[in-house]
Design an enzyme around this catalytic site. Structure first.
Site, mmCIF file in Angstrom:
data_model
loop_
_atom_site.group_PDB
_atom_site.id
_atom_site.type_symbol
_atom_site.label_atom_id
_atom_site.label_comp_id
_atom_site.label_asym_id
_atom_site.label_seq_id
_atom_site.Cartn_x
_atom_site.Cartn_y
_atom_site.Cartn_z
ATOM 1 N N VAL A 192 31.403 14.958 95.824
ATOM 2 C CA VAL A 192 30.802 14.516 95.187
ATOM 3 C C VAL A 192 29.118 14.014 95.994
ATOM 4 O O VAL A 192 28.019 14.200 95.905
ATOM 5 C CB VAL A 192 31.667 12.877 94.873
ATOM 6 C CG1 VAL A 192 30.083 11.864 94.021
ATOM 7 C CG2 VAL A 192 32.494 13.286 93.989
ATOM 8 N N GLY A 193 29.454 14.110 97.062
ATOM 9 C CA GLY A 193 27.642 13.078 97.978
ATOM 10 C C GLY A 193 26.902 14.101 97.912
ATOM 11 O O GLY A 193 25.904 13.892 98.018
ATOM 12 N N GLY B 6 29.888 9.961 102.491
ATOM 13 C CA GLY B 6 30.862 10.368 102.289
ATOM 14 C C GLY B 6 29.826 12.167 101.936
ATOM 15 O O GLY B 6 29.830 12.339 100.772
ATOM 16 N N LYS C 101 47.191 7.910 85.131
ATOM 17 C CA LYS C 101 47.139 7.894 85.922
ATOM 18 C C LYS C 101 48.466 8.049 86.865
ATOM 19 O O LYS C 101 49.209 7.803 86.128
ATOM 20 C CB LYS C 101 46.420 6.815 87.149
ATOM 21 C CG LYS C 101 45.678 7.303 87.982
ATOM 22 C CD LYS C 101 44.349 8.275 88.046
ATOM 23 C CE LYS C 101 44.058 8.400 89.605
ATOM 24 N NZ LYS C 101 42.401 9.261 89.828
HETATM 25 P P1 NAD Z 1 36.178 14.845 99.583
HETATM 26 O O1 NAD Z 1 37.111 14.629 99.947
HETATM 27 O O2 NAD Z 1 35.442 16.052 99.799
HETATM 28 O O3 NAD Z 1 34.666 13.674 100.284
HETATM 29 C C1 NAD Z 1 34.581 12.783 101.055
HETATM 30 C C2 NAD Z 1 33.524 12.791 101.909
HETATM 31 O O4 NAD Z 1 34.059 11.060 102.794
HETATM 32 C C3 NAD Z 1 34.423 13.303 102.684
HETATM 33 O O5 NAD Z 1 33.407 14.255 103.365
HETATM 34 C C4 NAD Z 1 34.239 12.451 104.514
HETATM 35 O O6 NAD Z 1 34.784 12.984 105.054
HETATM 36 C C5 NAD Z 1 34.340 10.792 103.963
HETATM 37 N N1 NAD Z 1 34.660 9.899 104.356
HETATM 38 C C6 NAD Z 1 36.083 9.804 104.159
HETATM 39 N N2 NAD Z 1 35.777 8.304 104.465
HETATM 40 C C7 NAD Z 1 34.989 8.268 105.788
HETATM 41 C C8 NAD Z 1 34.448 6.870 105.514
HETATM 42 N N3 NAD Z 1 34.915 6.134 106.147
HETATM 43 N N4 NAD Z 1 32.755 6.521 106.115
HETATM 44 C C9 NAD Z 1 32.021 7.925 105.469
HETATM 45 N N5 NAD Z 1 32.972 8.886 104.831
HETATM 46 C C10 NAD Z 1 34.046 9.174 104.874
HETATM 47 O O7 NAD Z 1 35.481 13.639 97.818
HETATM 48 P P2 NAD Z 1 35.353 13.522 97.174
HETATM 49 O O8 NAD Z 1 36.101 14.332 95.832
HETATM 50 O O9 NAD Z 1 33.229 13.565 97.017
HETATM 51 O O10 NAD Z 1 35.602 12.024 96.588
HETATM 52 C C11 NAD Z 1 34.622 11.348 97.025
HETATM 53 C C12 NAD Z 1 34.599 9.641 96.333
HETATM 54 O O11 NAD Z 1 34.498 10.223 95.265
HETATM 55 C C13 NAD Z 1 36.164 9.641 95.836
HETATM 56 O O12 NAD Z 1 36.336 8.081 96.486
HETATM 57 C C14 NAD Z 1 36.625 9.665 94.765
HETATM 58 O O13 NAD Z 1 37.702 9.170 94.461
HETATM 59 C C15 NAD Z 1 35.328 9.653 94.316
HETATM 60 N N6 NAD Z 1 34.951 10.633 92.886
HETATM 61 C C16 NAD Z 1 35.311 11.889 92.870
HETATM 62 C C17 NAD Z 1 35.243 13.119 91.653
HETATM 63 C C18 NAD Z 1 34.960 14.301 92.119
HETATM 64 O O14 NAD Z 1 34.615 14.148 90.833
HETATM 65 N N7 NAD Z 1 35.509 15.028 92.767
HETATM 66 C C19 NAD Z 1 34.667 12.523 90.395
HETATM 67 C C20 NAD Z 1 34.415 11.002 90.538
HETATM 68 C C21 NAD Z 1 35.386 9.748 92.029
#
Ligand code: NAD
Length: 366
Positions: A181-182, A177, A77
């Protein structure tokens, strides 16, 4: 002794490198944790408040995630101490300087993480010829655009539905979120007959027992608005989504959102950890005691790194998709079988599985 060695154990880290380029205003840390399975893959996080400890924890998590997924890659990382909201020219200068600084560390392949994206990876590739998570135009498989991680989360749900006693068809899901991902996890689960009954983002949440309209939620996000602005359903208070009435809860935002003080409020029978470390160890234990099945982060959210690995080895999007399905299915199955057989929490079972693979890979090394 420097604090660097405070993290050293039998697994790693192999290299801890502090990087400074005063001309470009660059301060960064690179940790290559373990390369027994192959060159380390791990994201580069840019934030003002990153730390050596955070970098180490994330690097170690990548070692386990990559070993668990059976990828020919170790874990690493990097972190850049800077605010990603800076002007684009400055950001490009900083990222390119970072790329040049890590050029000689061939045991590390950088990917995107918070504060960096596919464009940043293209700049680094331009500097040193090596990075993953690239734009499509230069051979990348845009993992967020194709929903790689969300797909894996849905695959994990498919496997875990029986153990949790939650048939996907008709299941009510809640997503904290609604981001890369979500929203994709919700989409793929809806394809299997589940209904999204609650969703939240950093600005609020919304719930409707009869189901939320995924297209309209997507439109709101694309317009830079919040899911809480949907003109149907009931607004949720911050954090309320954790205890909302549902069958499957998907925390896909921030770390440590399920804690000892709210774990008992969880109504779901199945928790799929889309985010990294969204539940504390204590919370996972409390959930387990109540019979809630928790698929841990490095099993449920491995889709992104599996996709990155396929990209690095020149594979296609179709290969990435089938590998995500195959690997997440196998690992979720093995995690849940071991957990039941050995009386362990799923995280403990998955960690043992990953550690065994890692130790075997390390035994082949000199
Ligand atoms: P993203 O920025 O696309 O989405 C994150 C979402 O979470 C946004 O809608 C944001 O508004 C929301 N959010 C932030 N703080 C919040 C809170 N306190 N309560 C509710 N919602 C909140 O990010 P992502 O890529 O979807 O990543 C989300 C998580 O998944 C992170 O922890 C990231 O490390 C992890 N992750 C992502 C991937 C990937 O492929 N993108 C892979 C593995 C892990």
């Amino acid at each position: 002794m420097s604090t660097t060695f405070a993290y050293l154990d039998e697994i790693g880290p192999e290299k801890v490198i502090e990087i400074a380029d005063p001309g470009a205003g660059l301060r960064a840390i690179l940790i290559v944790d373990n390369t027994a399975c192959g060159p380390a893959i791990g994201g580069c996080r840019m934030a003002p408040d990153v730390s050596l400890e955070e970098c180490f924890r994330l690097a170690r998590a990548m070692t386990f995630k990559n070993a668990a997924a059976g990828l020919p890659h170790g874990g690493g990382k990097s972190v850049i101490f800077a605010d990603p909201a800076m002007v684009p020219e400055k950001k490009e200068e900083l990222i390119r300087a970072f790329g040049r600084a890590i050029g000689e560390i061939e045991s590390y392949i950088v990917g995107p993480d918070m504060g960096t994206n596919e464009v940043a990876m293209a700049w680094i590739r331009d500097e040193i010829g090596r990075s993953v998570g690239l734009p499509r135009e230069i051979g990348g498989i845009p993992l967020d655009e194709i929903g790689a991680t969300g797909r894996g989360v849905a695959v994990a749900a498919d496997v875990a539905q029986q153990a949790a006693g939650v048939p996907l068809s008709g299941a009510r899901i809640a997503v904290q979120g609604f981001g890369a991902v979500g929203r994709w996890a919700a989409r793929f689960l809806a394809d299997q007959g589940a209904a999204l009954v609650a969703a939240s983002d950093s600005r609020g949440g919304i719930a409707a027992p009869g189901g939320l309209d995924l297209d309209r939620l997507d439109q709101l996000k694309q317009a830079g608005r919040s899911v809480s602005e949907l003109d149907e359903g009931k607004r949720l208070e911050p954090g309320e989504i954790i205890g909302v009435a549902c069958d499957i809860l998907i925390p896909a935002a921030r770390p440590d959102v399920i804690r000892a003080n709210n774990a008992r409020a969880v109504k779901a029978r199945l928790v799929l950890e889309g985010a990294n470390i969204p539940a504390t160890a204590e919370a996972e234990r409390l959930l387990h005691e109540r019979g809630v099945v928790v698929v841990p982060d490095f099993i449920a959210n491995a889709g992104g790194v599996i996709c990155a690995s396929v990209e690095y080895h020149g594979g296609s999007e179709a290969t990435a998709t089938s590998m995500i399905t195959e690997m997440v299915t196998r690992n979720t199955e093995e995690t849940l079988v071991r957990a039941r057989r050995d009386g362990l929490l799923p995280r403990e079972a998955a960690s043992r599985m990953a550690r065994e693979r890692l130790v075997r890979a390390m035994s082949y090394r000199r």
